[in-house]
Design a protein around this motif. Structure first.
Motif, PDB file in Angstrom:
ATOM      1  N   LYS A 293      53.676   5.151   0.213  1.00 17.76           N
ATOM      2  CA  LYS A 293      54.199   4.809   1.535  1.00 17.76           C
ATOM      3  C   LYS A 293      53.475   5.581   2.632  1.00 17.76           C
ATOM      4  CE  LYS A 293      58.823   3.315   0.122  1.00 17.76           C
ATOM      5  NZ  LYS A 293      60.281   3.470   0.319  1.00 17.76           N
ATOM      6  N   GLY A 294      53.004   4.817   3.631  1.00 20.36           N
ATOM      7  CA  GLY A 294      52.324   5.428   4.767  1.00 20.36           C
ATOM      8  C   GLY A 294      50.867   5.769   4.513  1.00 20.36           C
ATOM      9  N   LYS A 295      50.351   5.454   3.338  1.00 15.44           N
ATOM     10  CA  LYS A 295      48.961   5.800   3.026  1.00 15.44           C
ATOM     11  C   LYS A 295      48.034   4.597   3.208  1.00 15.44           C
ATOM     12  CE  LYS A 295      49.902   9.716   0.067  1.00 15.44           C
ATOM     13  NZ  LYS A 295      49.516  10.426  -1.172  1.00 15.44           N
ATOM     14  N   ASN A 296      46.747   4.857   3.098  1.00 16.39           N
ATOM     15  CA  ASN A 296      45.711   3.825   3.140  1.00 16.39           C
ATOM     16  C   ASN A 296      44.961   3.814   1.814  1.00 16.39           C
ATOM     17  OD1 ASN A 296      46.443   3.334   5.755  1.00 16.39           O
ATOM     18  ND2 ASN A 296      44.665   4.322   6.685  1.00 16.39           N
ATOM     19  N   VAL A 297      44.276   2.704   1.559  1.00 14.62           N
ATOM     20  CA  VAL A 297      43.402   2.616   0.379  1.00 14.62           C
ATOM     21  C   VAL A 297      42.052   2.055   0.828  1.00 14.62           C
ATOM     22  CG1 VAL A 297      45.328   2.259  -1.213  1.00 14.62           C
ATOM     23  CG2 VAL A 297      44.180   0.280  -0.220  1.00 14.62           C
ATOM     24  N   PHE A 298      41.057   2.209  -0.092  1.00 17.54           N
ATOM     25  CA  PHE A 298      39.715   1.695   0.190  1.00 17.54           C
ATOM     26  C   PHE A 298      39.479   0.393  -0.575  1.00 17.54           C
ATOM     27  CE2 PHE A 298      39.131   6.393   0.563  1.00 17.54           C
ATOM     28  CZ  PHE A 298      38.922   6.414   1.931  1.00 17.54           C
ATOM     29  N   ILE A 299      38.953  -0.613   0.146  1.00 17.11           N
ATOM     30  CA  ILE A 299      38.558  -1.862  -0.528  1.00 17.11           C
ATOM     31  C   ILE A 299      37.344  -1.556  -1.405  1.00 17.11           C
ATOM     32  CG2 ILE A 299      37.667  -4.195  -0.222  1.00 17.11           C
ATOM     33  CD1 ILE A 299      39.139  -4.319   2.437  1.00 17.11           C
ATOM     34  N   PRO A 300      37.400  -1.899  -2.695  1.00 17.04           N
ATOM     35  CA  PRO A 300      36.252  -1.652  -3.571  1.00 17.04           C
ATOM     36  C   PRO A 300      34.972  -2.313  -3.045  1.00 17.04           C
ATOM     37  CG  PRO A 300      38.167  -2.282  -4.851  1.00 17.04           C
ATOM     38  CD  PRO A 300      38.529  -2.495  -3.410  1.00 17.04           C
ATOM     39  N   LEU A 301      33.866  -1.718  -3.373  1.00 19.22           N
ATOM     40  CA  LEU A 301      32.503  -2.207  -3.080  1.00 19.22           C
ATOM     41  C   LEU A 301      32.107  -2.058  -1.614  1.00 19.22           C
ATOM     42  CD1 LEU A 301      32.396  -5.454  -5.271  1.00 19.22           C
ATOM     43  CD2 LEU A 301      31.796  -3.121  -5.917  1.00 19.22           C
ATOM     44  N   ILE A 302      33.023  -2.298  -0.660  1.00 21.60           N
ATOM     45  CA  ILE A 302      32.637  -2.164   0.758  1.00 21.60           C
ATOM     46  C   ILE A 302      33.292  -0.940   1.403  1.00 21.60           C
ATOM     47  CG2 ILE A 302      32.210  -4.639   1.036  1.00 21.60           C
ATOM     48  CD1 ILE A 302      34.883  -4.801   2.551  1.00 21.60           C
ATOM     49  N   ASN A 303      34.258  -0.322   0.721  1.00 19.32           N
ATOM     50  CA  ASN A 303      34.885   0.937   1.150  1.00 19.32           C
ATOM     51  C   ASN A 303      35.503   0.879   2.543  1.00 19.32           C
ATOM     52  OD1 ASN A 303      34.150   2.013  -1.296  1.00 19.32           O
ATOM     53  ND2 ASN A 303      32.221   2.885  -0.515  1.00 19.32           N
ATOM     54  N   ARG A 304      36.014  -0.300   2.909  1.00 18.96           N
ATOM     55  CA  ARG A 304      36.750  -0.374   4.188  1.00 18.96           C
ATOM     56  C   ARG A 304      38.187   0.072   3.938  1.00 18.96           C
ATOM     57  NH1 ARG A 304      39.291  -4.725   6.140  1.00 18.96           N
ATOM     58  NH2 ARG A 304      38.010  -6.204   4.972  1.00 18.96           N
ATOM     59  N   GLU A 305      38.722   0.880   4.861  1.00 16.52           N
ATOM     60  CA  GLU A 305      40.059   1.442   4.701  1.00 16.52           C
ATOM     61  C   GLU A 305      41.102   0.457   5.240  1.00 16.52           C
ATOM     62  OE1 GLU A 305      42.287   5.723   5.652  1.00 16.52           O
ATOM     63  OE2 GLU A 305      40.124   5.465   5.976  1.00 16.52           O
ATOM     64  N   ILE A 306      42.155   0.205   4.426  1.00 17.19           N
ATOM     65  CA  ILE A 306      43.241  -0.696   4.827  1.00 17.19           C
ATOM     66  C   ILE A 306      44.582  -0.024   4.525  1.00 17.19           C
ATOM     67  CG2 ILE A 306      41.957  -2.857   4.572  1.00 17.19           C
ATOM     68  CD1 ILE A 306      43.186  -3.173   1.780  1.00 17.19           C
ATOM     69  N   PRO A 307      45.633  -0.398   5.253  1.00 20.41           N
ATOM     70  CA  PRO A 307      46.918   0.276   5.067  1.00 20.41           C
ATOM     71  C   PRO A 307      47.697  -0.264   3.867  1.00 20.41           C
ATOM     72  CG  PRO A 307      47.112  -1.376   6.778  1.00 20.41           C
ATOM     73  CD  PRO A 307      45.661  -1.350   6.387  1.00 20.41           C
ATOM     74  N   VAL A 308      48.642   0.557   3.392  1.00 23.33           N
ATOM     75  CA  VAL A 308      49.635   0.109   2.424  1.00 23.33           C
ATOM     76  C   VAL A 308      50.890  -0.237   3.218  1.00 23.33           C
ATOM     77  CG1 VAL A 308      51.085   0.730   0.459  1.00 23.33           C
ATOM     78  CG2 VAL A 308      48.726   1.560   0.580  1.00 23.33           C
TER      79      VAL A 308
ATOM     80  N   GLU B 144      28.782 -13.572   6.814  1.00 22.67           N
ATOM     81  CA  GLU B 144      28.389 -12.195   7.111  1.00 22.67           C
ATOM     82  C   GLU B 144      29.564 -11.217   7.067  1.00 22.67           C
ATOM     83  OE1 GLU B 144      27.556 -14.820   8.775  1.00 22.67           O
ATOM     84  OE2 GLU B 144      25.362 -14.930   8.573  1.00 22.67           O
ATOM     85  N   LYS B 145      30.769 -11.707   7.338  1.00 22.50           N
ATOM     86  CA  LYS B 145      31.923 -10.810   7.339  1.00 22.50           C
ATOM     87  C   LYS B 145      32.233 -10.274   5.934  1.00 22.50           C
ATOM     88  CE  LYS B 145      34.180 -12.911  11.364  1.00 22.50           C
ATOM     89  NZ  LYS B 145      35.350 -13.680  11.833  1.00 22.50           N
ATOM     90  N   ALA B 146      31.684 -10.916   4.921  1.00 17.69           N
ATOM     91  CA  ALA B 146      31.893 -10.438   3.553  1.00 17.69           C
ATOM     92  C   ALA B 146      31.105  -9.165   3.281  1.00 17.69           C
ATOM     93  CB  ALA B 146      31.499 -11.531   2.559  1.00 17.69           C
ATOM     94  N   GLU B 147      30.025  -8.938   4.051  1.00 19.59           N
ATOM     95  CA  GLU B 147      29.162  -7.757   3.957  1.00 19.59           C
ATOM     96  C   GLU B 147      28.275  -7.762   2.722  1.00 19.59           C
ATOM     97  OE1 GLU B 147      31.003  -3.956   4.779  1.00 19.59           O
ATOM     98  OE2 GLU B 147      32.659  -4.911   5.857  1.00 19.59           O
ATOM     99  N   ILE B 148      28.755  -8.316   1.611  1.00 21.98           N
ATOM    100  CA  ILE B 148      27.947  -8.386   0.386  1.00 21.98           C
ATOM    101  C   ILE B 148      27.915  -9.831  -0.105  1.00 21.98           C
ATOM    102  CG2 ILE B 148      28.367  -6.002  -0.341  1.00 21.98           C
ATOM    103  CD1 ILE B 148      30.520  -7.054  -2.226  1.00 21.98           C
ATOM    104  N   LEU B 149      26.869 -10.158  -0.880  1.00 24.82           N
ATOM    105  CA  LEU B 149      26.701 -11.488  -1.479  1.00 24.82           C
ATOM    106  C   LEU B 149      26.768 -12.612  -0.439  1.00 24.82           C
ATOM    107  CD1 LEU B 149      28.908 -11.048  -4.695  1.00 24.82           C
ATOM    108  CD2 LEU B 149      26.444 -10.721  -4.465  1.00 24.82           C
ATOM    109  N   VAL B 150      26.295 -12.353   0.737  1.00 26.73           N
ATOM    110  CA  VAL B 150      26.311 -13.345   1.817  1.00 26.73           C
ATOM    111  C   VAL B 150      25.489 -14.574   1.395  1.00 26.73           C
ATOM    112  CG1 VAL B 150      25.662 -13.821   4.205  1.00 26.73           C
ATOM    113  CG2 VAL B 150      26.650 -11.597   3.583  1.00 26.73           C
ATOM    114  N   GLY B 151      26.069 -15.767   1.598  1.00 27.34           N
ATOM    115  CA  GLY B 151      25.388 -17.013   1.253  1.00 27.34           C
ATOM    116  C   GLY B 151      25.680 -17.517  -0.140  1.00 27.34           C
ATOM    117  N   GLU B 152      26.337 -16.687  -0.984  1.00 25.06           N
ATOM    118  CA  GLU B 152      26.659 -17.115  -2.347  1.00 25.06           C
ATOM    119  C   GLU B 152      27.891 -18.025  -2.344  1.00 25.06           C
ATOM    120  OE1 GLU B 152      25.036 -16.813  -4.969  1.00 25.06           O
ATOM    121  OE2 GLU B 152      23.943 -14.909  -5.072  1.00 25.06           O
ATOM    122  N   ASP B 153      27.897 -19.005  -3.251  1.00 30.07           N
ATOM    123  CA  ASP B 153      29.078 -19.851  -3.421  1.00 30.07           C
ATOM    124  C   ASP B 153      30.246 -18.997  -3.908  1.00 30.07           C
ATOM    125  OD1 ASP B 153      30.283 -22.717  -3.873  1.00 30.07           O
ATOM    126  OD2 ASP B 153      30.674 -21.611  -5.729  1.00 30.07           O
ATOM    127  N   ARG B 154      31.453 -19.363  -3.532  1.00 30.41           N
ATOM    128  CA  ARG B 154      32.639 -18.543  -3.838  1.00 30.41           C
ATOM    129  C   ARG B 154      32.827 -18.316  -5.336  1.00 30.41           C
ATOM    130  NH1 ARG B 154      37.347 -23.155  -2.921  1.00 30.41           N
ATOM    131  NH2 ARG B 154      35.983 -24.896  -3.425  1.00 30.41           N
TER     132      ARG B 154
END
Length: 895
Positions: A256-271, A319-329
């Motif tokens: 509660k009240g903490k943040n975590v890092f999105i794997p591979l791109i290390n962007r911080e998001i809240p819990v 581009e907002k994906a930061e990685i694997l840009v242009g790849e099919d989902r």
């Protein structure tokens, strides 16, 4: 005129359908008669006839032909739907074959190609319906993109926009990455798919770690505290806006009240915390991706989370994906799984099954997508549409669908009506240079509206840009019951409407599939109420899904769907029509098998052969009328069956109506009546019997015609019925009218038929030749006057003579019908043990039956609540059973 030995459907069908068209029997114009109107559910212009069409249109044709014969002004309006997505896909494919890409040509050029395709292929399905015998008023054929019908769509859009019921906004929609358009809910097919469930580690932020410039391996090394999230879509982790836990989950209180890092791109998001999270699913916590999941989007709105859309319209990463840009989902999914494994952030992978939505038109996996679209408010319009069904002004058949309808209508959501296509009615919204827009039918009207604002006085026509999208195809077909008669009233509720609309609207019956009950039927009711103040139809007959004999839905991929035209070639149109209806109770799926069509063809052959038999009789006017009882019986049996058939039709039980007709013809007429009256081989028949038989056959043909139009029309014109005028056709003959049946006579003949059958059974069991005549004795214990029927019994059972006795005949084979005892004296001694075994079995059955009847009559609740006639019937059953038991016990003693 001699009649061929075999019925040839091919010769008959083409000949009579052409004749019906030439004589305009299907044409309808308003007159003083009562109208009966059906509008066809317009098949897609891309379509070819499939089994669902066969069922739906056979039912419609039965209803319309019967109404026509009942003297009503029957009008069946045909037409096709422009099917934006499906047709555009066909045109794009055609262009590719010619080396042309859609993106390289203008909208105007594309539409020229689209109309070219439509003119070449768009009428195929209607021509195929002619093969089935569909008696549509082809002069009224409509197309949802006809100029007048398209104008009606635009006027409707303008009208609803003025009322504030059409608006533009960003919402989550079903996005087809292959078709590059939003699609409606009904165009999404849910399929169970084998997937993988990926368990991904999200590391918890803290300990003063500076993430900027930190690699995944450094993050893992410096921080061992993590939370594991289970997802089927690892390719969307870059769009995560939060991790959500259930506030009541003790396991995650520390987060509660903490943040975590999105794997591979290390962007911080809240819990964040929300009781929406199911603590039992997966790991009990949820990644929130507002841009790519509807539930996540609603959670994001609630918690004010950012929306990060990482997918292009074609399903590739941007581009907002930061990685694997242009790849099919889907390729990105596999690659991200590998990257997560290499980073030590993929805990495990499990097999998992879940429902995934696929585009009905392109079969691409649907992508939930936030998009700027046009929407139509449904709340106000849904209320009267629900009331029409609940108060019975619109009847759903069967009524088991009412609750489903109510649920849909009470939980209705706004309708996304825009499609990112070129084929269809272009949205009449015009954008100004300042970003504002006006809604108008054309550019000139739009400019006038824009100039109302002082700042826009200097605008030119060239400054306006029309919205690129088209409206949803359903936005044109919801007007169908109105627009096919008078499209000018759409968008103009005050208009009186033309003569056609005022005569034919509301229509009578709609025949359609339950899966479009909300998406089309409900919307037609909404439009009908909005523009006419009336429901568009009175009855909605909901067909089932055509399945194969194993219960699987018919589809091209399974290869279990026969070509309807091939079936018609093989079994004849009448045979196929009968086959479809024999297994199609309203609202229930039908298990189709070709054997039903074979049964239909055999029925046609039976009718043909029976007709040949009657036509082959020679008449001797000097002969006495010895078949009076048989003729009288069939007259009453016809009336009795007709009342039953009418009852079935009134309740839309068409399958049961056909079966009752089938039995009346095959069993009662062919198997019993004709056998009762036909003369001995090469002997003549009396005039009265012959004339009565011809009269019965003519009425049978009229009764059969709605189900089997071709063979009935062919026989109708045979010389046996005398010379007919060119307009004296079965298609417009009077439908038979029922009269009161003599129930006593019908009951008597049933006993006679049963007696004949029992004598035949004795012959079979004793291996006695049918040619060997036998004596029959009857001990009458009822009020049936058997002597009146001796001629019939003697003839059908091959009896030497019938005698009436007061006592049992010793040593004779016996049987009981009702309370009456019958004895057949055989040349040799009867098998006493076999006879004893037979009687014992009957006694076991009758004692069990009597026990069940007594249980009912001794049940106070039953006696107090049941109707008097039901109790009387049970008492009669008891008396009959007791009488039979006594007779059988006496017979057993005599043995």
């Amino acid at each position: 005129m001699s009649i061929s030995t075999k019925y040839n459907p091919k010769e008959t069908e083409d000949k009579w359908y052409k004749y019906w068209l030439e004589k305009k029997f299907f044409r309808s114009v308003p007159d003083e008669r009562e109208p009966y109107t059906i509008v066809i559910p317009p098949p897609n212009v891309t379509g070819v006839l499939h089994m669902g069409h066969m069922l739906n249109n056979t039912i419609q044709d039965v209803l319309i032909r019967r109404a026509r014969m009942l003297g009503k002004n029957a009008c069946w309006v045909p037409g096709t739907d422009h099917a934006s997505i499906a047709t555009e896909a066909k045109v794009v494919a055609m262009l590719k074959e010619r080396g042309i890409e859609k993106k390289d040509i203008s909208r105007e050029e594309f539409l020229k190609y689209a109309w070219e395709w439509k003119e070449k292929y768009g009428g195929i399905i209607l021509k195929q319906l002619e093969k089935l015998g569909a008696s549509c008023d082809w002069d009224r054929t409509s197309f949802t993109m006809d100029k007048a019908l398209s104008d009606a769509v635009l006027e409707t859009f303008i009208h609803l926009h003025k009322k504030g019921w059409i608006y533009r906004g960003i919402r989550m929609v079903n996005w087809d990455p292959k078709g590059l358009t939003a699609v409606s809910d009904e165009e999404v097919i849910r399929k169970e798919v084998n997937q993988k469930l990926y368990y991904i580690r999200y590391y918890v932020a803290g300990d003063g770690l500076n993430v900027e410039g930190t690699t995944n391996s450094q993050l893992t090394t410096h921080n061992s505290q993590h939370i594991t999230i289970a997802t089927t879509r690892p390719e969307t982790i870059m769009a995560d806006a939060a991790i959500c836990i259930n506030p009541n989950d003790e396991r995650y209180q520390y987060l509660k009240g903490k943040n975590v890092f999105i794997p591979l791109i290390n962007r911080e998001i809240p819990v964040i915390e929300d009781d929406y999270v199911d603590m039992e699913f997966g790991t009990g916590c949820l990644k929130v991706t507002p841009a790519h999941d509807l539930n996540d989007y609603e959670l994001g709105v609630k918690h004010n989370l950012p929306v990060i859309d990482i997918l292009n319209d074609n399903g590739t990463l941007n581009e907002k994906a930061e990685i694997l840009v242009g790849e099919d989902r889907f390729i990105a999914r596999k690659k991200i799984a590998k990257l997560l494994e290499e980073a030590g952030q993929l805990e495990k992978v499990e097999d998992y099954k879940s429902q995934i939505g696929f585009s009905e038109r392109t079969d691409a996996a649907i992508e939930p997508k936030l998009s700027m679209q046009w929407f139509c408010k449904m709340e106000e319009m849904s209320k009267p549409a629900l009331d029409y069904v609940l108060n019975g002004e619109v009847k759903l058949i069967p009524d088991k669908f009412i609750n489903t309808y109510r649920h849909w209508m009470e939980n209705v959501k706004d309708w996304c009506i825009s499609r990112q296509l070129w084929w269809g009615q272009q949205i009449p919204a015009w954008y100004l240079p300042n970003g504002q827009y006006v809604v108008a039918k054309n550019r000139e009207e739009a400019l006038e509206l824009a100039k109302v604002q002082p700042a826009n006085h200097n605008l030119q026509l060239s400054d306006l840009k029309q919205d690129e999208d088209v409206v949803d195809t359903w936005f044109s077909s919801w007007l169908w019951p109105i627009s096919v008669f008078d499209p000018t009233v759409c968008g103009n509720p005050e208009a009186k409407g033309n003569a056609d609309l005022n005569y034919y609207y509301p229509t009578n019956d709609l025949v359609t599939a339950p899966e479009i009950l909300f998406f089309w039927v409900a919307r037609m009711i909404m439009a009908g109420h909005e523009f006419r103040g009336k429901q568009p139809f009175t009855n909605v007959y909901l067909t089932g899904i055509v399945r194969d004999k194993l219960g699987r839905k018919m589809s091209k991929s399974l290869g279990n769907s026969p070509d309807p035209i091939d079936l018609i070639e093989k079994f004849g149109a009448d045979g196929v029509r009968v086959g479809m209806l024999l297994c199609s109770p309203a609202g229930n799926d039908l298990m189709f098998d070709e054997s039903y069509c074979e049964q239909g063809r055999n029925f046609a052959n039976k009718i043909w052969n029976a007709f040949r038999l009657v036509k082959g009789w020679e008449v001797d006017e000097s002969l006495d009328f010895v078949n009076e009882k048989a003729v009288d019986w069939y007259e009453n049996r016809f009336n009795d069956a007709l009342a039953e058939i009418e009852s079935h039709f009134s309740q839309y039980r068409l399958s049961e109506a056909l079966m009752a007709t089938y039995k009346l013809v095959w069993d009662d007429f062919c198997a019993w009546y004709l056998e009762m009256v036909k003369p001995a081989y090469q002997q003549p028949i009396d005039k009265k019997t012959f004339e009565a038989s011809i009269n019965f056959f003519e009425r049978i043909l009229a009764l059969l015609h709605p189900f089997m139009p071709f063979i009935t029309e062919e026989l109708w014109h045979d010389e046996l019925f005398g010379e007919r005028s060119e307009m004296d056709c079965c298609v417009v003959a009077s439908y038979p009218r029922s009269a009161k049946a003599n129930d006593m006579l019908l009951k008597d003949i049933e006993a006679v038929k049963q007696a004949v059958s029992e004598v035949r059974n004795i012959r079979n069991s004793k291996q006695i030749s049918p040619k060997e005549a036998l004596p029959l004795a009857i001990k009458i214990n009822s009020d049936i006057a058997y002597p009146d029927y001796f001629n019939i019994i003697n003839k059908l059972a091959n009896i030497t003579d019938v005698s009436l006795v007061k006592d049992k005949l010793e040593g004779a084979a016996s049987f009981i019908i009702g309370r009456d005892e019958f004895f057949v004296t055989l040349a040799g001694n009867i098998d006493v043990e076999a006879e004893r075994e037979k009687i014992t079995k009957e006694l076991v059955y009758l004692n069990g039956f009597l026990k069940s009847v007594n249980a009912k009559l001794s049940n106070d609740r039953f006696v107090q609540n049941a109707k008097e006639e039901i109790i009387a019937n049970e008492k009669n059953k008891k008396a009959d059973a007791e009488a039979k038991i006594q007779i059988l016990e006496n017979n057993l003693k005599s043995l």
